[in-house]
Motif scaffolding. Sequence first.
Motif, PDB file in Angstrom:
ATOM      1  N   MET A  56      17.576  -3.121 -14.729  1.00  0.00           N
ATOM      2  CA  MET A  56      17.618  -3.583 -15.967  1.00  0.00           C
ATOM      3  C   MET A  56      16.156  -3.806 -16.527  1.00  0.00           C
ATOM      4  O   MET A  56      15.936  -2.932 -17.610  1.00  0.00           O
ATOM      5  CB  MET A  56      18.480  -4.742 -16.375  1.00  0.00           C
ATOM      6  N   HIS A  57      15.232  -4.374 -15.661  1.00  0.00           N
ATOM      7  CA  HIS A  57      14.012  -4.614 -16.103  1.00  0.00           C
ATOM      8  C   HIS A  57      13.312  -3.382 -16.139  1.00  0.00           C
ATOM      9  O   HIS A  57      12.319  -3.102 -17.114  1.00  0.00           O
ATOM     10  CB  HIS A  57      13.162  -5.573 -15.162  1.00  0.00           C
ATOM     11  N   LYS A  58      13.585  -2.426 -15.166  1.00  0.00           N
ATOM     12  CA  LYS A  58      12.772  -1.124 -15.230  1.00  0.00           C
ATOM     13  C   LYS A  58      13.208  -0.321 -16.276  1.00  0.00           C
ATOM     14  O   LYS A  58      12.350   0.567 -16.753  1.00  0.00           O
ATOM     15  CB  LYS A  58      13.299  -0.183 -13.650  1.00  0.00           C
ATOM     16  N   ALA A  59      14.355  -0.280 -16.761  1.00  0.00           N
ATOM     17  CA  ALA A  59      14.950   0.386 -18.137  1.00  0.00           C
ATOM     18  C   ALA A  59      14.482  -0.368 -19.286  1.00  0.00           C
ATOM     19  O   ALA A  59      15.020   0.243 -20.185  1.00  0.00           O
ATOM     20  CB  ALA A  59      16.553   0.661 -17.769  1.00  0.00           C
ATOM     21  N   LYS A  60      13.979  -1.651 -19.112  1.00  0.00           N
ATOM     22  CA  LYS A  60      13.549  -2.126 -20.349  1.00  0.00           C
ATOM     23  C   LYS A  60      14.702  -2.664 -21.176  1.00  0.00           C
ATOM     24  O   LYS A  60      14.588  -2.654 -22.373  1.00  0.00           O
ATOM     25  CB  LYS A  60      12.501  -1.496 -21.112  1.00  0.00           C
ATOM     26  N   VAL A  61      15.580  -2.944 -20.497  1.00  0.00           N
ATOM     27  CA  VAL A  61      16.924  -3.677 -21.106  1.00  0.00           C
ATOM     28  C   VAL A  61      16.886  -5.057 -20.732  1.00  0.00           C
ATOM     29  O   VAL A  61      16.862  -5.553 -19.489  1.00  0.00           O
ATOM     30  CB  VAL A  61      18.025  -3.084 -20.615  1.00  0.00           C
ATOM     31  N   ASN A  62      16.957  -6.006 -21.631  1.00  0.00           N
ATOM     32  CA  ASN A  62      16.839  -7.489 -21.529  1.00  0.00           C
ATOM     33  C   ASN A  62      18.143  -8.096 -20.982  1.00  0.00           C
ATOM     34  O   ASN A  62      19.032  -7.937 -21.676  1.00  0.00           O
ATOM     35  CB  ASN A  62      16.470  -8.214 -22.731  1.00  0.00           C
ATOM     36  N   ALA A  63      18.032  -8.613 -19.871  1.00  0.00           N
ATOM     37  CA  ALA A  63      19.223  -9.295 -19.233  1.00  0.00           C
ATOM     38  C   ALA A  63      19.597 -10.503 -20.290  1.00  0.00           C
ATOM     39  O   ALA A  63      18.698 -11.396 -20.592  1.00  0.00           O
ATOM     40  CB  ALA A  63      18.707  -9.966 -17.986  1.00  0.00           C
ATOM     41  N   THR A  64      20.824 -10.679 -20.189  1.00  0.00           N
ATOM     42  CA  THR A  64      21.603 -11.819 -20.886  1.00  0.00           C
ATOM     43  C   THR A  64      21.795 -13.100 -19.987  1.00  0.00           C
ATOM     44  O   THR A  64      22.033 -12.613 -18.711  1.00  0.00           O
ATOM     45  CB  THR A  64      22.555 -11.390 -21.796  1.00  0.00           C
ATOM     46  N   VAL A  65      22.515 -14.082 -20.404  1.00  0.00           N
ATOM     47  CA  VAL A  65      23.061 -14.985 -19.343  1.00  0.00           C
ATOM     48  C   VAL A  65      24.117 -14.342 -18.787  1.00  0.00           C
ATOM     49  O   VAL A  65      24.427 -14.701 -17.695  1.00  0.00           O
ATOM     50  CB  VAL A  65      23.557 -16.161 -20.500  1.00  0.00           C
ATOM     51  N   ILE A  66      24.928 -13.543 -19.517  1.00  0.00           N
ATOM     52  CA  ILE A  66      26.237 -12.748 -18.678  1.00  0.00           C
ATOM     53  C   ILE A  66      25.589 -12.046 -17.509  1.00  0.00           C
ATOM     54  O   ILE A  66      26.157 -12.215 -16.231  1.00  0.00           O
ATOM     55  CB  ILE A  66      26.788 -12.091 -19.570  1.00  0.00           C
ATOM     56  N   SER A  67      24.351 -11.384 -17.758  1.00  0.00           N
ATOM     57  CA  SER A  67      23.520 -10.614 -16.530  1.00  0.00           C
ATOM     58  C   SER A  67      23.522 -11.387 -15.446  1.00  0.00           C
ATOM     59  O   SER A  67      23.761 -11.192 -14.403  1.00  0.00           O
ATOM     60  CB  SER A  67      22.569  -9.787 -17.110  1.00  0.00           C
ATOM     61  N   TYR A  68      22.544 -12.552 -15.858  1.00  0.00           N
ATOM     62  CA  TYR A  68      22.393 -13.548 -14.625  1.00  0.00           C
ATOM     63  C   TYR A  68      23.453 -14.116 -13.973  1.00  0.00           C
ATOM     64  O   TYR A  68      23.596 -14.216 -12.580  1.00  0.00           O
ATOM     65  CB  TYR A  68      21.617 -14.658 -15.422  1.00  0.00           C
ATOM     66  N   SER A  69      24.412 -14.512 -15.011  1.00  0.00           N
ATOM     67  CA  SER A  69      25.585 -15.378 -14.232  1.00  0.00           C
ATOM     68  C   SER A  69      26.407 -14.496 -13.490  1.00  0.00           C
ATOM     69  O   SER A  69      26.886 -14.735 -12.394  1.00  0.00           O
ATOM     70  CB  SER A  69      26.814 -15.644 -15.503  1.00  0.00           C
ATOM     71  N   SER A  70      26.612 -13.214 -13.644  1.00  0.00           N
ATOM     72  CA  SER A  70      27.350 -12.139 -12.886  1.00  0.00           C
ATOM     73  C   SER A  70      26.592 -11.898 -11.656  1.00  0.00           C
ATOM     74  O   SER A  70      27.436 -11.843 -10.407  1.00  0.00           O
ATOM     75  CB  SER A  70      27.604 -10.947 -13.645  1.00  0.00           C
ATOM     76  N   THR A  71      25.497 -11.736 -11.611  1.00  0.00           N
ATOM     77  CA  THR A  71      24.581 -11.380 -10.497  1.00  0.00           C
ATOM     78  C   THR A  71      24.480 -12.687  -9.478  1.00  0.00           C
ATOM     79  O   THR A  71      24.742 -12.652  -8.286  1.00  0.00           O
ATOM     80  CB  THR A  71      23.258 -11.087 -10.796  1.00  0.00           C
ATOM     81  N   ILE A  72      24.408 -13.944  -9.861  1.00  0.00           N
ATOM     82  CA  ILE A  72      24.319 -15.064  -9.253  1.00  0.00           C
ATOM     83  C   ILE A  72      25.705 -15.164  -8.630  1.00  0.00           C
ATOM     84  O   ILE A  72      25.875 -15.574  -7.475  1.00  0.00           O
ATOM     85  CB  ILE A  72      24.150 -16.215 -10.152  1.00  0.00           C
ATOM     86  N   SER A  73      26.832 -14.904  -9.291  1.00  0.00           N
ATOM     87  CA  SER A  73      28.054 -15.212  -8.871  1.00  0.00           C
ATOM     88  C   SER A  73      28.462 -14.145  -7.752  1.00  0.00           C
ATOM     89  O   SER A  73      29.087 -14.632  -6.633  1.00  0.00           O
ATOM     90  CB  SER A  73      29.223 -14.669  -9.787  1.00  0.00           C
ATOM     91  N   ALA A  74      27.742 -12.745  -7.724  1.00  0.00           N
ATOM     92  CA  ALA A  74      28.000 -11.987  -6.513  1.00  0.00           C
ATOM     93  C   ALA A  74      27.278 -12.543  -5.245  1.00  0.00           C
ATOM     94  O   ALA A  74      27.673 -12.259  -4.293  1.00  0.00           O
ATOM     95  CB  ALA A  74      27.363 -10.717  -7.153  1.00  0.00           C
ATOM     96  N   CYS A  75      25.981 -13.096  -5.632  1.00  0.00           N
ATOM     97  CA  CYS A  75      25.333 -13.797  -4.525  1.00  0.00           C
ATOM     98  C   CYS A  75      25.873 -14.728  -4.018  1.00  0.00           C
ATOM     99  O   CYS A  75      25.962 -15.139  -2.613  1.00  0.00           O
ATOM    100  CB  CYS A  75      24.064 -14.153  -4.900  1.00  0.00           C
ATOM    101  N   GLU A  76      26.573 -15.705  -4.732  1.00  0.00           N
ATOM    102  CA  GLU A  76      27.173 -16.924  -4.313  1.00  0.00           C
ATOM    103  C   GLU A  76      28.413 -16.570  -3.310  1.00  0.00           C
ATOM    104  O   GLU A  76      28.890 -17.318  -2.372  1.00  0.00           O
ATOM    105  CB  GLU A  76      27.715 -17.876  -5.587  1.00  0.00           C
ATOM    106  N   LYS A  77      29.184 -15.398  -3.684  1.00  0.00           N
ATOM    107  CA  LYS A  77      30.277 -15.187  -2.932  1.00  0.00           C
ATOM    108  C   LYS A  77      29.970 -14.645  -1.313  1.00  0.00           C
ATOM    109  O   LYS A  77      30.751 -14.981  -0.557  1.00  0.00           O
ATOM    110  CB  LYS A  77      31.172 -14.033  -3.650  1.00  0.00           C
ATOM    111  N   ILE A  78      28.793 -14.134  -1.411  1.00  0.00           N
ATOM    112  CA  ILE A  78      28.341 -13.734  -0.020  1.00  0.00           C
ATOM    113  C   ILE A  78      27.671 -14.717   0.653  1.00  0.00           C
ATOM    114  O   ILE A  78      26.889 -14.532   1.807  1.00  0.00           O
ATOM    115  CB  ILE A  78      27.786 -12.479  -0.013  1.00  0.00           C
ATOM    116  N   GLY A  79      27.164 -15.826   0.113  1.00  0.00           N
ATOM    117  CA  GLY A  79      26.402 -16.853   0.588  1.00  0.00           C
ATOM    118  C   GLY A  79      24.975 -16.676   0.526  1.00  0.00           C
ATOM    119  O   GLY A  79      24.237 -17.430   1.290  1.00  0.00           O
ATOM    120  N   GLN A  80      24.565 -15.811  -0.335  1.00  0.00           N
ATOM    121  CA  GLN A  80      23.091 -15.903  -0.543  1.00  0.00           C
ATOM    122  C   GLN A  80      22.395 -16.778  -1.530  1.00  0.00           C
ATOM    123  O   GLN A  80      22.234 -16.658  -2.411  1.00  0.00           O
ATOM    124  CB  GLN A  80      22.758 -14.370  -1.271  1.00  0.00           C
TER     125      GLN A  80
END
Length: 366
Positions: free
Chosen positions: A278-302
């Motif tokens: 997203m950063h490379k494509a110059k698309v600003n991440a929103t709270v939804i972007s962060y929350s979904s990615t954090i949730s993906a990391c949480e599920k796998i213990g990262q």
Amino acid sequence: MYVMVYGRRTVSCHTGNQTSWPTLKTMCTRSFSATARVKRTRNIPPSDIIQQLLKLHPKDSLEGVQLVLAQHRLDHKAVRCTMQELKAQKRFDLVGILFSETLKHGGAKVGLKEFTAGISACARAQTWQLAVHLFNSMRKAKVVANVFSYNSTISACEKGGQWQLAMQLLDSMRTATICADVISYSATISACEKGGQWQVAMHLFDSMHKVQVDADVISYNATISACEKGGQWQRAVHLFESAHKTKIHADVVSYNATISACEKGGQWQLAVHLFDNMHKAKVNATVISYSSTISACEKIGQWQLAVHLFDRMRKAQVDADAISYSATISACEKGGQWQMAVHLFERMRKTKMHTHDISCKESSNS
């Protein structure tokens, strides 16, 4: 001094500069056009009617409009001008009711333009029943629907979660020999997405190519979101990559839907990869972007990566919500980082954010 002959009238003009006849003719034409424009802009309904309508509360709009119309008899021009003024004031809830009541009482001649405006306003006001009623009234009024009136009605059904009705309208376009466009398909796909019909959404998306209707970012986003809700992360990623190949620039909705699909499918590495892109494509991440990615990391213990992403939110000045807090706290809990979990929970409470039960449970169990 010079003499200008205009028709049979001779006009003497005094000027310090010589002006040619073509120039004078242009000046006169512009003057007449400006006068006509002023007259058109003044062609608005009586202010007392508009004021009475604007004072109506949305809950009492039907009875209020009926009362106003009982006091004032509006002709075709007045109805059109009133609808335009209400749209300008963003009272879309009144536009559809006013037009519907006008049809009921008769008298004012209405056409396709008024029908489409009324249905479109119903879509904006999220009153799908009234939109469908107006669309069905077109046949009785002997007004032939076009692609715009169809699209407005499908959009109203989409906003109302009526995917079956949206599908029926799209099918009836073929019967009426009206070519559906990308808006017709996108709105219907979005209706199916909201109705949890990912298979139907995919079928519609695939059929666009067969009828030579080029998909745009909205139709891609709607289909990706449908796959995300249906737990079809592979299809969502495939659609995302397909959009890139067809040189359609993904927006924040495209990224968020695909990241969420990967998160639900346990594909944390793909989710993080998409988030970084997203950063490379110059698309600003929103709270939804962060929350979904954090949730993906949480599920796998990262937990380290989850905390890192949470810190990036603050640096990017994106306000964390209860979901991003809960996911990060859960990741810390799974990683045995109870001090960090408690710290995040206290930060969450200081922001006076509504704490989810899951956050309280995770913090107490750590």
